[in-house]
Scaffold this motif. Sequence first.
Motif, PDB file in Angstrom:
ATOM      1  N   GLY A 172       0.808  -1.201   0.000  1.00  0.00           N
ATOM      2  CA  GLY A 172       0.000   0.000   0.000  1.00  0.00           C
ATOM      3  C   GLY A 172       0.847   1.260   0.000  1.00  0.00           C
ATOM      4  O   GLY A 172       2.062   1.221  -0.193  1.00  0.00           O
ATOM      5  N   THR A 173       0.193   2.373   0.247  1.00  0.00           N
ATOM      6  CA  THR A 173       0.872   3.672   0.189  1.00  0.00           C
ATOM      7  C   THR A 173       1.158   4.249   1.570  1.00  0.00           C
ATOM      8  O   THR A 173       1.707   5.347   1.667  1.00  0.00           O
ATOM      9  CB  THR A 173       0.034   4.669  -0.619  1.00  0.00           C
ATOM     10  N   ARG A 174       0.800   3.533   2.636  1.00  0.00           N
ATOM     11  CA  ARG A 174       1.221   3.927   3.980  1.00  0.00           C
ATOM     12  C   ARG A 174       2.551   3.233   4.257  1.00  0.00           C
ATOM     13  O   ARG A 174       2.604   2.009   4.362  1.00  0.00           O
ATOM     14  CB  ARG A 174       0.165   3.530   5.020  1.00  0.00           C
ATOM     15  N   ARG A 175       3.623   4.018   4.360  1.00  0.00           N
ATOM     16  CA  ARG A 175       4.973   3.457   4.437  1.00  0.00           C
ATOM     17  C   ARG A 175       5.767   4.089   5.572  1.00  0.00           C
ATOM     18  O   ARG A 175       5.629   5.280   5.852  1.00  0.00           O
ATOM     19  CB  ARG A 175       5.739   3.688   3.131  1.00  0.00           C
ATOM     20  N   VAL A 176       6.630   3.288   6.178  1.00  0.00           N
ATOM     21  CA  VAL A 176       7.647   3.781   7.097  1.00  0.00           C
ATOM     22  C   VAL A 176       8.959   3.096   6.720  1.00  0.00           C
ATOM     23  O   VAL A 176       8.960   2.093   5.996  1.00  0.00           O
ATOM     24  CB  VAL A 176       7.291   3.497   8.575  1.00  0.00           C
ATOM     25  N   ALA A 177      10.069   3.642   7.214  1.00  0.00           N
ATOM     26  CA  ALA A 177      11.378   3.072   6.880  1.00  0.00           C
ATOM     27  C   ALA A 177      12.277   3.088   8.113  1.00  0.00           C
ATOM     28  O   ALA A 177      12.236   4.028   8.912  1.00  0.00           O
ATOM     29  CB  ALA A 177      12.041   3.852   5.744  1.00  0.00           C
ATOM     30  N   ALA A 178      13.078   2.039   8.247  1.00  0.00           N
ATOM     31  CA  ALA A 178      14.018   1.937   9.357  1.00  0.00           C
ATOM     32  C   ALA A 178      15.224   1.140   8.881  1.00  0.00           C
ATOM     33  O   ALA A 178      15.132   0.338   7.947  1.00  0.00           O
ATOM     34  CB  ALA A 178      13.375   1.248  10.563  1.00  0.00           C
ATOM     35  N   GLY A 179      16.369   1.368   9.532  1.00  0.00           N
ATOM     36  CA  GLY A 179      17.545   0.612   9.133  1.00  0.00           C
ATOM     37  C   GLY A 179      18.717   0.844  10.049  1.00  0.00           C
ATOM     38  O   GLY A 179      18.747   1.782  10.847  1.00  0.00           O
ATOM     39  N   GLU A 180      19.693  -0.041   9.932  1.00  0.00           N
ATOM     40  CA  GLU A 180      20.919   0.051  10.727  1.00  0.00           C
ATOM     41  C   GLU A 180      22.089   0.457   9.851  1.00  0.00           C
ATOM     42  O   GLU A 180      22.158   0.111   8.676  1.00  0.00           O
ATOM     43  CB  GLU A 180      21.201  -1.273  11.440  1.00  0.00           C
ATOM     44  N   SER A 181      23.001   1.228  10.439  1.00  0.00           N
ATOM     45  CA  SER A 181      24.229   1.622   9.768  1.00  0.00           C
ATOM     46  C   SER A 181      23.903   2.373   8.477  1.00  0.00           C
ATOM     47  O   SER A 181      23.167   3.357   8.506  1.00  0.00           O
ATOM     48  CB  SER A 181      25.093   0.378   9.534  1.00  0.00           C
ATOM     49  N   GLN A 182      24.393   1.918   7.339  1.00  0.00           N
ATOM     50  CA  GLN A 182      24.025   2.590   6.096  1.00  0.00           C
ATOM     51  C   GLN A 182      22.518   2.556   5.876  1.00  0.00           C
ATOM     52  O   GLN A 182      21.959   3.440   5.233  1.00  0.00           O
ATOM     53  CB  GLN A 182      24.736   1.941   4.902  1.00  0.00           C
ATOM     54  N   GLY A 183      21.838   1.535   6.405  1.00  0.00           N
ATOM     55  CA  GLY A 183      20.386   1.474   6.279  1.00  0.00           C
ATOM     56  C   GLY A 183      19.692   2.598   7.022  1.00  0.00           C
ATOM     57  O   GLY A 183      18.626   3.067   6.597  1.00  0.00           O
ATOM     58  N   GLY A 184      20.267   3.039   8.153  1.00  0.00           N
ATOM     59  CA  GLY A 184      19.717   4.194   8.854  1.00  0.00           C
ATOM     60  C   GLY A 184      19.844   5.446   8.008  1.00  0.00           C
ATOM     61  O   GLY A 184      18.919   6.274   7.943  1.00  0.00           O
ATOM     62  N   PHE A 185      20.999   5.598   7.366  1.00  0.00           N
ATOM     63  CA  PHE A 185      21.151   6.702   6.417  1.00  0.00           C
ATOM     64  C   PHE A 185      20.104   6.603   5.318  1.00  0.00           C
ATOM     65  O   PHE A 185      19.462   7.593   4.960  1.00  0.00           O
ATOM     66  CB  PHE A 185      22.547   6.682   5.795  1.00  0.00           C
ATOM     67  N   GLY A 186      19.923   5.387   4.762  1.00  0.00           N
ATOM     68  CA  GLY A 186      18.984   5.218   3.669  1.00  0.00           C
ATOM     69  C   GLY A 186      17.575   5.622   4.050  1.00  0.00           C
ATOM     70  O   GLY A 186      16.879   6.308   3.284  1.00  0.00           O
ATOM     71  N   ARG A 199       6.029   7.907   6.351  1.00  0.00           N
ATOM     72  CA  ARG A 199       5.323   8.573   7.442  1.00  0.00           C
ATOM     73  C   ARG A 199       6.147   8.663   8.717  1.00  0.00           C
ATOM     74  O   ARG A 199       5.835   9.457   9.601  1.00  0.00           O
ATOM     75  CB  ARG A 199       4.025   7.826   7.739  1.00  0.00           C
ATOM     76  N   ALA A 200       7.168   7.841   8.858  1.00  0.00           N
ATOM     77  CA  ALA A 200       8.072   7.868  10.008  1.00  0.00           C
ATOM     78  C   ALA A 200       9.336   7.122   9.612  1.00  0.00           C
ATOM     79  O   ALA A 200       9.301   6.248   8.730  1.00  0.00           O
ATOM     80  CB  ALA A 200       7.437   7.233  11.245  1.00  0.00           C
ATOM     81  N   VAL A 201      10.447   7.450  10.271  1.00  0.00           N
ATOM     82  CA  VAL A 201      11.716   6.794   9.968  1.00  0.00           C
ATOM     83  C   VAL A 201      12.501   6.569  11.257  1.00  0.00           C
ATOM     84  O   VAL A 201      12.335   7.299  12.238  1.00  0.00           O
ATOM     85  CB  VAL A 201      12.575   7.615   8.976  1.00  0.00           C
ATOM     86  N   ALA A 202      13.351   5.545  11.231  1.00  0.00           N
ATOM     87  CA  ALA A 202      14.191   5.240  12.390  1.00  0.00           C
ATOM     88  C   ALA A 202      15.571   4.823  11.922  1.00  0.00           C
ATOM     89  O   ALA A 202      15.714   4.112  10.920  1.00  0.00           O
ATOM     90  CB  ALA A 202      13.566   4.130  13.239  1.00  0.00           C
ATOM     91  N   SER A 203      16.578   5.263  12.654  1.00  0.00           N
ATOM     92  CA  SER A 203      17.972   4.934  12.348  1.00  0.00           C
ATOM     93  C   SER A 203      18.628   4.335  13.566  1.00  0.00           C
ATOM     94  O   SER A 203      18.552   4.895  14.666  1.00  0.00           O
ATOM     95  CB  SER A 203      18.729   6.197  11.923  1.00  0.00           C
ATOM     96  N   TYR A 204      19.296   3.191  13.371  1.00  0.00           N
ATOM     97  CA  TYR A 204      20.023   2.520  14.429  1.00  0.00           C
ATOM     98  C   TYR A 204      21.506   2.522  14.046  1.00  0.00           C
ATOM     99  O   TYR A 204      21.905   1.887  13.071  1.00  0.00           O
ATOM    100  CB  TYR A 204      19.528   1.083  14.613  1.00  0.00           C
TER     101      TYR A 204
END
Length: 355
Positions: A172-186, A199-204
């Motif tokens: 669907g079109t409701r999206r969030v993103a999270a990632g570690e290291s380079q994934g947090g940057f992404g 709609r929200a993002v997290a970086s570890y």
Amino acid sequence: MRKKPHLRSLLALLPLVVLLLPGSAGAAAPAAEEHAPTSTRTAAPDGARVLAERRIGPRVRDLTVSSPALGRDAKVRLLTPDGWEQRRPQDRWPVLYLLVGGDGNHKAWTEDYASRIQELPALRDVLVMMPEMPLFGFYTDWFNRGEGGPPAVETFHLDEVRPLLERGYGAGTRRVAAGESQGGFGALSYAARHPGLFRAVASYSGFVHPSRDPHAIRAAMTYLGLDWRALWGDPVTDRANWRAHDPYHLAERLRGVPVHLSAGDGTAGPLDPPGVEPDPVIPGLEDPADPFPEDAVSPTETLMARQSRALADRLHAVGVPVTTHFYAGTHSPPYWAREFHRSLPTLLRALAPAS
């Protein structure tokens, strides 16, 4: 003098060395059922298409995608929601983009990090998308000295994989993103460069302010035998391109997007084993004007904390809602799994339908 450990981590940029660790993209895949795509609508307008699906286990599927942007085939792992296999053409689920570090291993979150995401009841109504990335791909379309071309990682993830999943796999079109290291940057860079996409993002332990430490990128890529200027060009003459991908300099574009930032200070913490070995010594990683603390066993994580704190201050200054968790610890999977669970309620709230 530090002893030379196994390559447990390499900067925020390469947390697990792809050719040396079991379960990586270069290792043999577990026995699984491979079959044709479940949908006939599996081609994107730019030519990307799903070549095959592989059932890895309950709710886990691997897609093989032919990617013009990367110039090769690549993998995308899905953790599917309940009812997904019986989906109708109109069925849609909210999507969590769960991104990995510099080794680009699409299996990491389900096989290597003890994250237990397959067991979480809260993710049984969410489609989790975990895409592959080229080694040290840094979630960006490479500059390649002004000529562009592969690897175009951002294009692969957002302009090839995203439409494929929305056409044929229930995204669907409701999206969030999270990632570690380079994934947090992404996660942060994608959200800032494409307002409204997440709609929200997290970086570890994310490398979230690269133009603060271009020497670290130069050191790590040189250590790996890669052309560091191929990423964004020269940090002086191509400064605008570096900033155009840097979440710190794009902070105002994250207004209205809840952000979670976490990182350790590089010292041994509660989730590290007794006598944890230091990171490998990478020539040129340390800035002589800003040396690492004497008790830092993970200079990589020290850098990540410095960048995350700088970004948190910047986000606060421009009015972006941000939560932080800074702690004693190294650049290693136990912390990333813990921080994922810590940030998950924020991500899930953002995925909920608007009231």
